[in-house]
Write a protein that holds these residues in place. Structure first.
Motif, PDB file in Angstrom:
ATOM      1  N   PRO A 285       1.062  -1.122   0.080  1.00 12.77           N
ATOM      2  CA  PRO A 285       0.030  -0.090   0.028  1.00 12.77           C
ATOM      3  C   PRO A 285       0.587   1.587   0.368  1.00 12.77           C
ATOM      4  N   LEU A 286       1.715   1.567   0.823  1.00 12.62           N
ATOM      5  CA  LEU A 286       2.318   2.851   0.634  1.00 12.62           C
ATOM      6  C   LEU A 286       3.329   3.309  -0.555  1.00 12.62           C
ATOM      7  N   ILE A 287       3.295   1.523  -1.317  1.00 10.20           N
ATOM      8  CA  ILE A 287       4.242   2.267  -2.469  1.00 10.20           C
ATOM      9  C   ILE A 287       2.830   2.210  -3.615  1.00 10.20           C
ATOM     10  N   ALA A 288       1.518   1.899  -3.490  1.00 11.48           N
ATOM     11  CA  ALA A 288       0.708   2.318  -4.340  1.00 11.48           C
ATOM     12  C   ALA A 288       0.236   3.963  -4.011  1.00 11.48           C
ATOM     13  N   PHE A 289       0.554   3.857  -2.797  1.00 10.47           N
ATOM     14  CA  PHE A 289       0.173   5.145  -2.759  1.00 10.47           C
ATOM     15  C   PHE A 289       0.541   6.196  -2.953  1.00 10.47           C
ATOM     16  N   VAL A 290       2.682   6.426  -3.187  1.00  5.36           N
ATOM     17  CA  VAL A 290       2.602   6.945  -3.361  1.00  5.36           C
ATOM     18  C   VAL A 290       3.104   7.612  -5.357  1.00  5.36           C
ATOM     19  N   VAL A 291       3.043   6.043  -5.489  1.00  2.00           N
ATOM     20  CA  VAL A 291       3.196   6.137  -7.459  1.00  2.00           C
ATOM     21  C   VAL A 291       1.072   6.959  -8.092  1.00  2.00           C
ATOM     22  N   ALA A 292      -0.283   6.717  -6.453  1.00  2.00           N
ATOM     23  CA  ALA A 292      -1.300   7.132  -6.996  1.00  2.00           C
ATOM     24  C   ALA A 292      -0.944   8.870  -7.012  1.00  2.00           C
ATOM     25  N   ALA A 293       0.415   9.613  -5.607  1.00  2.00           N
ATOM     26  CA  ALA A 293       0.156  10.464  -5.573  1.00  2.00           C
ATOM     27  C   ALA A 293       0.201  11.401  -6.752  1.00  2.00           C
ATOM     28  N   ILE A 294       1.735  10.346  -7.597  1.00  2.00           N
ATOM     29  CA  ILE A 294       2.736  10.482  -8.162  1.00  2.00           C
ATOM     30  C   ILE A 294       2.052  10.822  -9.939  1.00  2.00           C
ATOM     31  N   VAL A 295       1.343   9.915  -9.952  1.00  6.50           N
ATOM     32  CA  VAL A 295       0.080  10.368 -11.145  1.00  6.50           C
ATOM     33  C   VAL A 295      -1.289  11.587 -10.465  1.00  6.50           C
ATOM     34  N   ALA A 296      -1.447  11.260 -10.005  1.00  2.72           N
ATOM     35  CA  ALA A 296      -2.495  13.023  -9.447  1.00  2.72           C
ATOM     36  C   ALA A 296      -1.681  14.001  -9.712  1.00  2.72           C
ATOM     37  N   ALA A 297      -0.935  14.355  -8.797  1.00  6.51           N
ATOM     38  CA  ALA A 297       0.168  14.892  -9.184  1.00  6.51           C
ATOM     39  C   ALA A 297       0.555  15.737 -10.365  1.00  6.51           C
ATOM     40  N   LEU A 298       1.244  15.085 -11.711  1.00  2.00           N
ATOM     41  CA  LEU A 298       1.413  15.265 -12.936  1.00  2.00           C
ATOM     42  C   LEU A 298      -0.160  15.625 -13.715  1.00  2.00           C
ATOM     43  N   MET A 299      -1.368  15.212 -13.379  1.00  2.00           N
ATOM     44  CA  MET A 299      -2.763  15.533 -14.152  1.00  2.00           C
ATOM     45  C   MET A 299      -2.828  16.633 -13.709  1.00  2.00           C
ATOM     46  N   LEU A 300      -2.480  16.780 -12.242  1.00  2.00           N
ATOM     47  CA  LEU A 300      -3.052  18.556 -11.579  1.00  2.00           C
ATOM     48  C   LEU A 300      -1.863  19.016 -12.073  1.00  2.00           C
ATOM     49  N   GLY A 301      -1.728  19.197 -13.309  1.00  2.00           N
ATOM     50  CA  GLY A 301      -0.402  20.135 -13.193  1.00  2.00           C
ATOM     51  C   GLY A 301       0.244  21.044 -12.264  1.00  2.00           C
TER      52      GLY A 301
ATOM     53  N   PRO B 237       3.822  21.426 -10.184  1.00  2.00           N
ATOM     54  CA  PRO B 237       5.342  21.140 -11.153  1.00  2.00           C
ATOM     55  C   PRO B 237       6.446  20.122 -10.723  1.00  2.00           C
ATOM     56  N   ALA B 238       6.995  19.620 -11.902  1.00  2.00           N
ATOM     57  CA  ALA B 238       7.484  17.962 -11.367  1.00  2.00           C
ATOM     58  C   ALA B 238       8.194  17.888  -9.907  1.00  2.00           C
ATOM     59  N   ALA B 239       9.621  19.417  -9.513  1.00  2.00           N
ATOM     60  CA  ALA B 239      10.237  19.368  -9.423  1.00  2.00           C
ATOM     61  C   ALA B 239       9.631  20.030  -7.446  1.00  2.00           C
ATOM     62  N   LYS B 240       8.055  20.091  -7.600  1.00  2.00           N
ATOM     63  CA  LYS B 240       7.582  20.015  -5.990  1.00  2.00           C
ATOM     64  C   LYS B 240       6.783  18.365  -5.717  1.00  2.00           C
ATOM     65  N   ILE B 241       6.902  18.282  -6.123  1.00  2.00           N
ATOM     66  CA  ILE B 241       5.926  16.472  -5.884  1.00  2.00           C
ATOM     67  C   ILE B 241       6.861  15.946  -4.853  1.00  2.00           C
ATOM     68  N   PRO B 242       8.101  15.312  -4.738  1.00  2.00           N
ATOM     69  CA  PRO B 242       8.553  14.503  -3.641  1.00  2.00           C
ATOM     70  C   PRO B 242       8.398  15.552  -3.150  1.00  2.00           C
TER      71      PRO B 242
ATOM     72  N   GLU C 290      -1.001  15.745   0.537  1.00  2.00           N
ATOM     73  CA  GLU C 290      -1.085  16.857   0.610  1.00  2.00           C
ATOM     74  C   GLU C 290      -0.752  17.075  -0.301  1.00  2.00           C
ATOM     75  N   VAL C 291      -0.676  15.970  -1.829  1.00  2.00           N
ATOM     76  CA  VAL C 291      -0.655  16.735  -3.158  1.00  2.00           C
ATOM     77  C   VAL C 291      -1.687  17.093  -3.987  1.00  2.00           C
ATOM     78  N   LEU C 292      -3.315  16.363  -3.021  1.00  2.00           N
ATOM     79  CA  LEU C 292      -4.692  16.632  -2.804  1.00  2.00           C
ATOM     80  C   LEU C 292      -4.445  18.482  -2.380  1.00  2.00           C
ATOM     81  N   THR C 293      -3.558  18.686  -1.631  1.00  2.00           N
ATOM     82  CA  THR C 293      -4.200  19.661  -1.069  1.00  2.00           C
ATOM     83  C   THR C 293      -3.694  21.157  -1.430  1.00  2.00           C
ATOM     84  N   GLN C 294      -1.950  20.684  -2.080  1.00  2.00           N
ATOM     85  CA  GLN C 294      -1.601  21.398  -2.429  1.00  2.00           C
ATOM     86  C   GLN C 294      -1.290  22.016  -3.904  1.00  2.00           C
ATOM     87  N   SER C 295      -2.361  21.155  -4.500  1.00  2.00           N
ATOM     88  CA  SER C 295      -2.941  21.221  -6.276  1.00  2.00           C
ATOM     89  C   SER C 295      -4.086  22.042  -6.285  1.00  2.00           C
TER      90      SER C 295
END
Length: 438
Positions: free
Chosen positions: A25-41, A43-48, A313-318
Motif C-alpha cells: 500500500p505505501l508504494i501504491a499510495f506514492v505512485v497514485a500521488a505522483i500520477v495525481a500530481a502530474l495530471m493536476l499540473g 510542477p514536477a520538482a515540487k511533487i517529491p 498533501e498532493v490533493l491539498t497543494q494542487s
C-alpha cells in the motif's frame, strides 16, 4: 471537470494496484500521488517534497499515539487480561445470557485491542463455549465479532479513527464520547439482535481452531478487577477529562497536558506494565518483548497512513481538495452522508476498513471546512462507511469464513450482512446525534 476526473483516475489506479496488483500500500499510495500530481499540473520538482511533507505531517501527529495504543493492547492480550475479561463476563452472566456476554466481551476487548489481534485471541473462547453450550458457532460468535469491528471502526485510539481525527481537526475526547453514544445502539442491532437470525447457519470450524491452546494457564491470569480497570483506563481517562473540560471550559488549559491522547496512552501503558506485568512478578524482559511484537504488527498500518498522507498533501497543494470540498458542499446531500458514501465506495473497492477511512480523509477534510459540519461526527460517519459491505477483497471476510468453516453464501449472509448493518445503523445514529450536537 478535469480535476475531478484526475482524482477519480488516481483513486482508480490506487484500487487496481492494491486490490488486483497486490502492491504494497505505501508504494501504491506514492505512485497514485505522483500520477495525481502530474495530471493536476503540479510542477514536477515540487511533487517529491509535497509527498514527503504529507507523510511527515500525518505521521508526526499520530505515530506515537498509535504505537502506544498497539503496545498497550498487545500487553492486555499477552498477559491474559483480555481472556480474563471474556471468561469473567461469561461466568457472571451465565450460559443463558451468552449473547449479552459475548456482545459486551467483544466491545470491551475491542477497545484496547486491534481487530485482528482480538479476533484471533477470542476464537478459542468462542469455540470452547460452542462445545459447552451446544449453540451454533456463527450465532454465538457474531455479537463478539460485531463488538470488535465497531470499536475498530469508530473509536480512538484505533488507527483509522485516530488518523481521521487529525485529518479533519476533530477532538479526540469528544470523538470518543460521541462514538460510544453511536456504537452502543449500533452494536445491539448488529450483534445480538442480528445473531438471532443466524441460528440455522452451521459451520464446521477447522480442528486446529477447535483445539486451540491458550498461552497463559487460567491459574496465571490477572484478576478480574485488575483486567477490567487496566483495559478500560485509556477510555476512562480520555472520556473523564473531556467531560470535565466540557463542563468547565476554564479548565481546558490547565488540563490540556493530561487530556492529550499521547499522555493518556503513555500513562495507561505505564500502569498496565506495572499492574499486569512487573507487579505480578512477570520478568521485565517479557513486558518489553510484548512491546517489540506490537511494533512489528503495527508497522504495516503506519505505512498505509504514511502513504495516505502523501496523497492527501498532493490533493491539498494542487488546490483540488478545496475545490472538491466546495463542490460537494453545494450538493443537495447532507455532508455526513457524503463522507459516509465516499468511505463506503473506497471500502468496497479496496477492502481494508483502515485504508478506506484514511483515504476518505483527503476528500472529506475540505468538506468539513466548507460545510461547517461537526468534525467529530464526520469521523464517525466516515468510520461507519469504512465498515460497509465487507466482501472477497477484505482479509476479515476470509478469516471469518475459514475460522468458522463456512461456504461463501453463508459468509455473505452472516459476516457481510453484519458489517453492512454496522455501516448503515452507524450512519443513522450519527445523523440522529447531529440533531442534538452543534
Amino acid at each position: 471537470m478535469w480535476n475531478l476526473l484526475s482524482v477519480l483516475l488516481a483513486v482508480g489506479l490506487l484500487t487496481v494496484m492494491i486490490a488486483w496488483g497486490k502492491i504494497q500500500p505505501l508504494i501504491a499510495f506514492v505512485v497514485a500521488a505522483i500520477v495525481a500530481a502530474l495530471m493536476l499540473g503540479m510542477p514536477a520538482a515540487k511533487i517529491p517534497g509535497a509527498i514527503e511533507k504529507g507523510i511527515g505531517d500525518l505521521l508526526g501527529s499520530l505515530v506515537v499515539v498509535i504505537c502506544l495504543g498497539a503496545i498497550f493492547g498487545k500487553l492486555i492480550a499477552d498477559t491474559g487480561a483480555a481472556r480474563r475479561i471474556a471468561t469473567s463476563l461469561v461466568d457472571k452472566l451465565g450460559m443463558h445470557r451468552l449473547p449479552i456476554a459475548m456482545t459486551v466481551t467483544g466491545f470491551v476487548v475491542g477497545l484496547p485491542l486491534y481487530y485482528n489481534v482480538g479476533f484471533v485471541l477470542m476464537i478459542p473462547l468462542i469455540f470452547s463455549l460452542v462445545v459447552q453450550s451446544g449453540r451454533p458457532a456463527v450465532a454465538l460468535g457474531m455479537p463478539l465479532l460485531a463488538g470488535l469491528s465497531i470499536a475498530h471502526g469508530f473509536l480512538p485510539p484505533h488507527p483509522s479513527a485516530t488518523a481521521l481525527v487529525v485529518a479533519v481537526h476533530a477532538d479526540m475526547g469528544k470523538t470518543l464520547l460521541y462514538g460510544l453514544v453511536v456504537a452502543i445502539p449500533t452494536l445491539i442491532i448488529a450483534g445480538p439482535i442480528f445473531a438471532m437470525s443466524l441460528k440455522h447457519i452451521r459451520g464446521e470450524p477447522a480442528p486446529m481452531f477447535r483445539s486451540a491452546q491458550q498461552d497463559v494457564p487460567d491459574s496465571e491470569l490477572p484478576g478480574t478487577f485488575n483486567s477490567f480497570a487496566t483495559a478500560l483506563l485509556p477510555v476512562v481517562l480520555l472520556g473523564a477529562l473531556t467531560l470535565v473540560t466540557l463542563v468547565r471550559p476554564d479548565l481546558s488549559k490547565p488540563l490540556g497536558f493530561l487530556a492529550s491522547p499521547l499522555v493518556v496512552m503513555l500513562l495507561s501503558y505505564g500502569v498496565a506494565a506495572v499492574t499486569l506485568g512487573i507487579g505480578r512478578g512477570l520478568p521485565f524482559a517479557r513486558v518489553t518483548d510484548s512491546a517489540a511484537g506490537a511494533l512489528r504488527e503495527i508497522s504495516p498500518i503506519l505505512m498505509i497512513i504514511a502513504g495516505a498522507g502523501g496523497l492527501k498533501e498532493v490533493l491539498t497543494q494542487s488546490g483540488v481538495s478545496a475545490e472538491l470540498g466546495t463542490q460537494l458542499a453545494h450538493l443537495p446531500v447532507p455532508p455526513l452522508l457524503l463522507g459516509w458514501a465516499v468511505a463506503t465506495l473506497i471500502r468496497v473497492c479496496l477492502g481494508s476498513a483502515t485504508v478506506a477511512g484514511i483515504t476518505a480523509a483527503g476528500v472529506v477534510g475540505p468538506l468539513v471546512q466548507s460545510s461547517g459540519v461537526n468534525p467529530n461526527l464526520m469521523v464517525l460517519a466516515v468510520g461507519a462507511g469504512s465498515l460497509m459491505f465487507s466482501h472477497v477483497n477484505d482479509s476479515g471476510f476470509w478469516m471469518f469464513k475459514e475460522y468458522f468453516g463456512l461456504s461463501l453464501r453463508d459468509t455473505f449472509r452472516s459476516w457481510t450482512m453484519m458489517e453492512t448493518l454496522v455501516g448503515v445503523f452507524g450512519l443513522l445514529f450519527v445523523m440522529l446525534l447531529s440533531l442534538f450536537v452543534a
